[in-house]
Design an enzyme around this catalytic site. Structure first.
Site, PDB file in Angstrom:
ATOM      1  CE1 TYR A  62      33.556  40.452  12.542  1.00  0.00           C
ATOM      2  CE2 TYR A  62      35.133  41.277  10.927  1.00  0.00           C
ATOM      3  CZ  TYR A  62      34.267  40.280  11.376  1.00  0.00           C
ATOM      4  OH  TYR A  62      34.121  39.125  10.665  1.00  0.00           O
ATOM      5  CE  LYS A 120      40.453  47.327  56.771  1.00  0.00           C
ATOM      6  NZ  LYS A 120      40.323  46.078  57.541  1.00  0.00           N
ATOM      7  N   GLY A 131      36.173  31.585  15.314  1.00  0.00           N
ATOM      8  CA  GLY A 131      35.032  30.928  15.950  1.00  0.00           C
ATOM      9  C   GLY A 131      35.497  30.426  17.297  1.00  0.00           C
ATOM     10  CB  THR A 132      36.308  32.206  20.406  1.00  0.00           C
ATOM     11  OG1 THR A 132      35.080  32.913  20.525  1.00  0.00           O
ATOM     12  CG2 THR A 132      37.363  33.082  19.765  1.00  0.00           C
ATOM     13  CG  ASN A 133      31.106  29.727  20.748  1.00  0.00           C
ATOM     14  OD1 ASN A 133      31.608  30.545  21.504  1.00  0.00           O
ATOM     15  ND2 ASN A 133      29.905  29.887  20.227  1.00  0.00           N
ATOM     16  CG  ASP A 134      33.364  24.563  16.889  1.00  0.00           C
ATOM     17  OD1 ASP A 134      33.296  23.480  17.498  1.00  0.00           O
ATOM     18  OD2 ASP A 134      32.495  24.948  16.086  1.00  0.00           O
ATOM     19  NE  ARG A 152      28.324  28.769  10.747  1.00  0.00           N
ATOM     20  CZ  ARG A 152      28.198  28.536  12.051  1.00  0.00           C
ATOM     21  NH1 ARG A 152      29.220  28.707  12.865  1.00  0.00           N
ATOM     22  NH2 ARG A 152      27.043  28.175  12.549  1.00  0.00           N
ATOM     23  CG  MET A 163      42.381  37.579  55.043  1.00  0.00           C
ATOM     24  SD  MET A 163      43.831  38.159  54.216  1.00  0.00           S
ATOM     25  CE  MET A 163      43.317  39.726  53.679  1.00  0.00           C
ATOM     26  NE  ARG A 206      40.788  48.524  61.059  1.00  0.00           N
ATOM     27  CZ  ARG A 206      40.335  49.697  60.626  1.00  0.00           C
ATOM     28  NH1 ARG A 206      40.982  50.818  60.931  1.00  0.00           N
ATOM     29  NH2 ARG A 206      39.272  49.758  59.871  1.00  0.00           N
ATOM     30  CG  HIS A 245      25.080  22.056  39.161  1.00  0.00           C
ATOM     31  ND1 HIS A 245      23.733  22.059  38.903  1.00  0.00           N
ATOM     32  CD2 HIS A 245      25.653  21.412  38.116  1.00  0.00           C
ATOM     33  CE1 HIS A 245      23.500  21.419  37.768  1.00  0.00           C
ATOM     34  NE2 HIS A 245      24.656  21.023  37.272  1.00  0.00           N
ATOM     35  CB  SER A 257      35.279  35.176  11.131  1.00  0.00           C
ATOM     36  OG  SER A 257      34.444  35.374  12.248  1.00  0.00           O
ATOM     37  CB  CYS A 277      31.637  35.200  14.497  1.00  0.00           C
ATOM     38  SG  CYS A 277      32.303  33.610  13.969  1.00  0.00           S
ATOM     39  NE  ARG A 299      25.002  30.541  15.088  1.00  0.00           N
ATOM     40  CZ  ARG A 299      24.841  31.633  15.817  1.00  0.00           C
ATOM     41  NH1 ARG A 299      23.892  32.512  15.505  1.00  0.00           N
ATOM     42  NH2 ARG A 299      25.622  31.865  16.854  1.00  0.00           N
ATOM     43  CD  GLU A 350      34.542  26.781  13.154  1.00  0.00           C
ATOM     44  OE1 GLU A 350      33.834  26.989  14.142  1.00  0.00           O
ATOM     45  OE2 GLU A 350      34.103  26.579  12.013  1.00  0.00           O
ATOM     46  N   GLY A 401      35.213  39.498  54.096  1.00  0.00           N
ATOM     47  CA  GLY A 401      34.958  38.322  54.923  1.00  0.00           C
ATOM     48  C   GLY A 401      36.080  37.295  54.909  1.00  0.00           C
ATOM     49  NE  ARG A 442      35.375  49.520  51.280  1.00  0.00           N
ATOM     50  CZ  ARG A 442      35.159  48.410  51.958  1.00  0.00           C
ATOM     51  NH1 ARG A 442      36.115  47.556  52.131  1.00  0.00           N
ATOM     52  NH2 ARG A 442      33.984  48.167  52.454  1.00  0.00           N
TER      53      ARG A 442
HETATM   54  P1  ADP Z   1      36.785  45.054  57.931  1.00  0.00           P
HETATM   55  O1  ADP Z   1      37.818  45.140  56.885  1.00  0.00           O
HETATM   56  O2  ADP Z   1      36.142  43.720  58.067  1.00  0.00           O
HETATM   57  O3  ADP Z   1      35.822  46.201  57.865  1.00  0.00           O
HETATM   58  P2  ADP Z   1      38.112  46.488  60.016  1.00  0.00           P
HETATM   59  O4  ADP Z   1      39.562  46.313  60.208  1.00  0.00           O
HETATM   60  O5  ADP Z   1      37.707  47.704  59.272  1.00  0.00           O
HETATM   61  O6  ADP Z   1      37.549  45.180  59.325  1.00  0.00           O
HETATM   62  O7  ADP Z   1      37.469  46.449  61.455  1.00  0.00           O
HETATM   63  C1  ADP Z   1      36.231  45.913  61.843  1.00  0.00           C
HETATM   64  C2  ADP Z   1      35.441  46.949  62.640  1.00  0.00           C
HETATM   65  O8  ADP Z   1      36.168  47.405  63.759  1.00  0.00           O
HETATM   66  C3  ADP Z   1      35.121  48.166  61.816  1.00  0.00           C
HETATM   67  O9  ADP Z   1      33.811  48.573  62.060  1.00  0.00           O
HETATM   68  C4  ADP Z   1      36.094  49.173  62.291  1.00  0.00           C
HETATM   69  O10 ADP Z   1      35.588  50.469  62.140  1.00  0.00           O
HETATM   70  C5  ADP Z   1      36.274  48.801  63.763  1.00  0.00           C
HETATM   71  N1  ADP Z   1      37.602  49.208  64.229  1.00  0.00           N
HETATM   72  C6  ADP Z   1      38.777  48.835  63.694  1.00  0.00           C
HETATM   73  N2  ADP Z   1      39.805  49.448  64.327  1.00  0.00           N
HETATM   74  C7  ADP Z   1      39.265  50.187  65.297  1.00  0.00           C
HETATM   75  C8  ADP Z   1      39.809  51.061  66.289  1.00  0.00           C
HETATM   76  N3  ADP Z   1      41.111  51.273  66.372  1.00  0.00           N
HETATM   77  N4  ADP Z   1      38.964  51.673  67.127  1.00  0.00           N
HETATM   78  C9  ADP Z   1      37.628  51.465  67.023  1.00  0.00           C
HETATM   79  N5  ADP Z   1      37.059  50.666  66.132  1.00  0.00           N
HETATM   80  C10 ADP Z   1      37.857  50.028  65.250  1.00  0.00           C
HETATM   81 MG    MG Z   2      31.934  26.449  14.871  1.00  0.00          MG
HETATM   82 MG    MG Z   3      36.304  47.977  57.762  1.00  0.00          MG
END
Ligand code: ADP
Ligand code: MG
Ligand code: MG
Length: 902
Positions: free
Chosen positions: A874, A29, A788-791, A637, A109, A98, A459, A786, A854, A582, A767, A107, A343
């Site tokens: 191969y 970022k 045999g990476t499973n075994d 084989r 940090m 940020r 699971h 050859s 294989c 086989r 293998e 999600g 990004r």
């Molecule tokens: P994430 O990585 O979860 O997207 P961000 O750091 O990008 O978290 O921020 C979460 C939200 O807050 C984003 O929608 C971002 O655009 C907004 N935001 C972050 N910094 C600012 C700022 N300085 N002014 C206005 N909005 C901001």
């Molecule tokens: Mg075998």
């Molecule tokens: Mg963001």
């Protein structure tokens, strides 16, 4: 140069000082914010605290020397630039804090907005906004909420409940209907929640807020969920996160403000155009949180044409600059556009190919780079059949696409019922809250698996992927009631026997049967779509990139095929030989009876008669395959599994014998069979009498197979074809085993081949770990290896594959002991090391020794790269995986300049 202890380590960078290549130091970022700043795009001013500061903090438990002063200095210059002071009661500067690591960890940090607000500056903020009290109090309540949750671990639901209560009291669903007084009340409620959970008042000192928020971001790097996520995604644990401190801009100032996300192309299809969402009068996190309905980005043109045009211009510039699809976060504050993040954007498999092809057309990247930007996992996804969604179907729920494919069937809730209906020829979808090892049979019987809990490593997900079975996990909108044999979703009740459809790629769940259509990409590989003459951008892009991969790759790609039909299909998919044919299936069906005679033979004559009867049948099998693979090598084989696998199971035989005896029938033959089965019973068949051991114990068995192979090759060659057989001896652990088999085989080959010109190679599988460790000796007797990476994986780890995947792999994955099953992707450090040793020592003993693999790893993208690095000749994989292996072999061969692919 003299040491200069006084030079301080630089921990803080202004945006103007960074650039996009400093991701290690500034995080993704921060590096991209710097890049946009330097491109002249309107980024709110700010600075980035480096990952090194984070690492220092995490090692010593305190901020490194000099950090506080550097933050102070950068904050002061930010204040000068903005003409405001952090938290000033009259005219406050507010900032966001940020997180941003090198690799995005969605999600994991968090971010705190509006840092600098307190009971006094909230009044100043309102004045700053022309007396907009509502805005000021809305911003303040957001700060307490985010700060409480992220920095002080106050349970987020408590704030959400308080917000819901406020809306309910107002009789509204929409947070915009809350006025300044309501929000002021909410701030009081939030403060109480904060105090209750932390034992202190919400901090009023702006600088304390800032420091605590920065520290919380540092610490979030080691939060348990982040640690587990990194292990699973194989992100190194010691990278640390950077922290970005950014001057706040406000999208919640009224109708002329707002916030949104944009993509420079459609991340779903790759099509060019304008994609994104916009939300008026809101702060950033509202868009993702989905608390209000966003409008399509196009509508911004009507709302604010100036900002819209400006945004489109920046999008074009960013794409031109990054030479790739970018995603963007932006905010409009009273008609002024601000860029908050960009990004290189995530995309679907189809979009990845289409975009790479388009960028080549536009001259932005070359074909090597295009090849680098797609991968085999994406190609594999494109080879599954898909739902035809051009008509009425709307998903009723969305879970996690845990194992790709498209499956429809009748809903069942128990493993037993799944087995029962499947046996009656029905397609069934096994629906559970979550699966456990007792569900294994039902999972095998079902067309697909749907769970309401659990993620990609649950699971259900792990086992389904292992089986190649479609699975959607964690569809938490489903209220599954197993005892009542029903689930409720979107207000509808679905009973046992009702039909549902699940898409294991997108995670979507549909009611009823959605029609399925074949993959165009498979049609192309099979030769029924001509890429030059069809107007399908995906097929054209796949064709172009595959052609380039083929031109670049060093590894050859063979297939595992046991029949002429499989061989033919694999050849259409581009296989350059058979790496594993086989022979055991050739002992099944109506040939079982001959195998029984072989096993029961009490004299040499009886045994030889049984083998003589098998010989012509085997010869026909091989003729078929050699014809299909005309001119290409075919590795056959010799029989591998223990012979009792070809006999009826013990209990069944015992019952038959008992019943027949009761009736007074002649049971001499069955009794003999039963005795043989008892005699051959093994506690541990995987480690018992199988492979080369069988060939050494049962006289004439391998000899018959060798003769059949040689005779078939001669016959194909005599009739104008070309056969290149390679005889492979399984389960060799010692060179003496191979030498014994080889001596006999060579005699037979010489006798059969005569002057026909046919050449038959003799080699071995590697293998058994001992074989890998004595490869130098074994190479003296082998014309090829050859792997045999499973075994090798099974014996290297001591995992019985059939037992461990269902029993505990999900737990190992959850704990991050490995990020992916070692049966799926080769364990480079352990099992891979055995491969490396054997390759090196084998080639040292016999220069030019032909090396292949294989096991199923031959079609796994990551493993293909490993085999390329180790220098194999191969890889061999199932026919369907051949294109994937071709693509990855090409990718492994190009030297990449591109960015990190993660
Ligand atoms: P994430 O990585 O979860 O997207 P961000 O750091 O990008 O978290 O921020 C979460 C939200 O807050 C984003 O929608 C971002 O655009 C907004 N935001 C972050 N910094 C600012 C700022 N300085 N002014 C206005 N909005 C901001
Ligand atoms: Mg075998
Ligand atoms: Mg963001």
């Amino acid at each position: 140069m003299a040491a200069q202890e006084t030079v301080e380590h630089k921990y803080v960078y202004d945006f103007a000082e960074g650039n996009k290549d400093l991701k290690d130091l500034l995080g993704g970022k921060g590096a991209n914010l710097a890049e946009m700043t330097n491109l002249g795009l309107p980024v709110p001013p700010g600075f980035t605290i480096t990952t090194e500061a984070c690492k220092a903090y995490l090692t010593t438990g305190r901020e490194p020397d000099g950090l506080a002063a550097q933050i102070e200095a950068h904050l002061e210059s930010l204040e000068r630039e903005m003409g405001r002071k952090l938290g000033d009661p009259q005219d406050p500067l507010l900032v966001s804090v940020r997180s941003g690591a090198k690799f995005s960890m969605p999600g994991m940090m968090e971010t705190v907005l509006n840092v600098g607000l307190n009971d006094r500056s909230v009044v100043g903020l309102s004045a700053q906004a022309g007396g907009n009290d509502r805005f000021a109090w809305d911003s303040y309540r957001r700060l307490i909420q985010m700060f409480g949750k992220t920095v002080c671990e106050v349970p987020g639901e408590e704030f959400e409940h308080a917000l819901d209560d406020a809306k309910r009291a107002k009789g509204t669903q929409n947070d915009l209907d809350l006025d300044a007084d309501d929000l002021r009340g909410l701030v009081d409620a939030y403060k109480k929640i904060f105090a209750k959970h932390t034992g202190r008042e919400f901090p009023q000192e702006p600088r304390e807020q800032l420091d605590l928020a920065i520290r919380a971001v540092f610490e979030s790097w080691n939060a348990e969920r982040a640690v587990v996520y990194r292990r699973q995604e194989r992100i190194p644990a010691d990278l640390g996160t950077a922290v970005n401190v950014v001057a706040m801009v406000f999208g919640n100032l009224g109708a002329d403000s707002g916030t949104g996300v944009a993509f420079t192309r459609d991340p779903g299809s790759g099509a060019q155009g304008i994609y994104g969402d916009y939300l008026a009068n809101a702060q950033g996190e509202d868009v993702v949180a989905g608390i209000r309905n966003t409008v399509p980005l196009q509508e911004l043109e009507q709302i604010d044409k100036k900002s819209y045009d400006e945004l489109l211009d920046y999008m074009a510039r960013l794409e031109e600059h990054y030479k790739d699809l970018c995603d963007i976060e932006f905010t409009i504050e009273r008609g002024k556009l601000w860029m908050l993040q960009t990004r290189v954007g995530k995309r679907t498999a189809a979009a990845a190919f289409v975009i790479a092809g388009q960028l080549v057309d536009e001259g932005l990247i070359d074909l090597d780079e295009a090849l680098h930007r797609v991968n085999g996992a994406q190609l594999a996804q494109l080879m599954f059949p898909r739902f035809r969604l051009d008509h009425e179907f709307q998903p009723v729920a969305k879970g996690i696409g845990a194992s790709p494919g498209a499956a429809s069937g009748k809903v069942v809730f128990t493993s037993a019922r799944a087995v029962e209906l499947a046996a009656a020829g029905e397609s069934v979808i096994l629906v559970r809250r979550e699966t456990n090892p007792d569900d294994l049979n039902g999972m095998i019987a079902a067309k697909g698996i749907l769970t309401s809990r659990g993620g990609k490593t649950s699971h259900a997900a792990v086992v389904a992927r292992g089986m190649g079975k479609t699975c959607v996990s964690g569809a938490d909108e489903l209220d599954v009631n197993v005892p009542a044999k029903k689930f409720i979703v979107a207000g509808q009740t679905v009973n046992e026997g009702d039909v549902v459809s699940i898409d294991g790629t997108t995670g979507k769940v549909y009611l009823g049967e959605v029609p399925v259509m074949p993959s165009e990409v498979v049609q192309y590989f099979e030769g029924s779509l001509d890429p030059e003459h069809i107007d399908n951008p995906l097929v054209r892009a796949v064709h172009r990139i595959m052609t380039h991969a083929d031109a670049k790759r060093r590894l050859l790609v063979r297939t595992n095929a046991d029949t002429g039909a499989d061989a033919a299909r694999a050849r259409r998919f581009g296989a350059e030989g058979i790496g594993l044919c086989r022979t055991e299936h050739m002992f099944l069906g109506d040939r079982r009876e001959l195998v029984e005679r072989l096993i029961l033979a009490s004299t040499d004559e009886e045994r030889e008669a049984a083998l003589a009867a098998l010989l012509p049948l085997q010869r026909e099998d091989f003729i078929d395959i050699f014809r299909e693979m005309d001119g290409l090598p075919v590795t056959v084989r010799l029989i591998d599994p223990p012979l009792h696998e070809f006999l009826p199971p013990l209990e069944q035989l015992a019952v038959n014998v008992a019943v027949a005896q009761e009736r007074g029938e002649d049971v001499a033959k069955e009794e003999a069979l039963l005795a043989a089965v008892r005699r051959m019973h093994e506690e541990n068949p995987m480690l018992g009498l199988r492979g080369v051991r069988l060939g050494l114990v049962i006289p004439g068995l391998f000899a018959m197979q060798v003769r059949a192979i040689a005779e078939a090759a001669v016959e194909v060659t005599r009739s104008g074809g070309s056969a290149c057989p390679e005889i492979m001896v399984p389960l060799v652990g010692a060179v003496q085993e191979l030498e014994t088999v080889r001596a006999e085989a060579e005699k037979i080959i010489a006798e059969v081949v005569g002057d026909s010109g046919v050449e038959v190679l003799i080699g071995t599988m590697i293998e058994v770990p001992r074989a890998a460790l004595t490869a130098g000796q074994i190479a003296e007797a082998a014309q090829f290896f050859s792997f045999g990476t499973n075994d090798l994986t099974q014996m290297g780890w001591g995992f019985s594959r059939d037992d461990v995947e269902g029993a505990f792999f999900w737990r190992y994955l959850e704990l991050g002991i490995f990020g992916i099953s070692p049966f799926e992707s080769i364990d480079r450090e352990g099992v891979g090391r055995l491969v490396r040793i054997a390759a090196e020592e084998g080639r040292a003993a016999r220069p030019g020794l032909k090396l292949g693999v294989c096991g199923e790893h031959g079609g796994d993208p990551d493993s293909v790269h490993f085999f390329h690095e180790v220098g194999l000749d191969y890889v061999s994989c199932s026919p369907f995986r051949v294109p994937v292996a071709r693509l990855e072999a090409g990718r492994a061969a190009i030297t990449t300049t591109g960015s990190d692919s993660r």
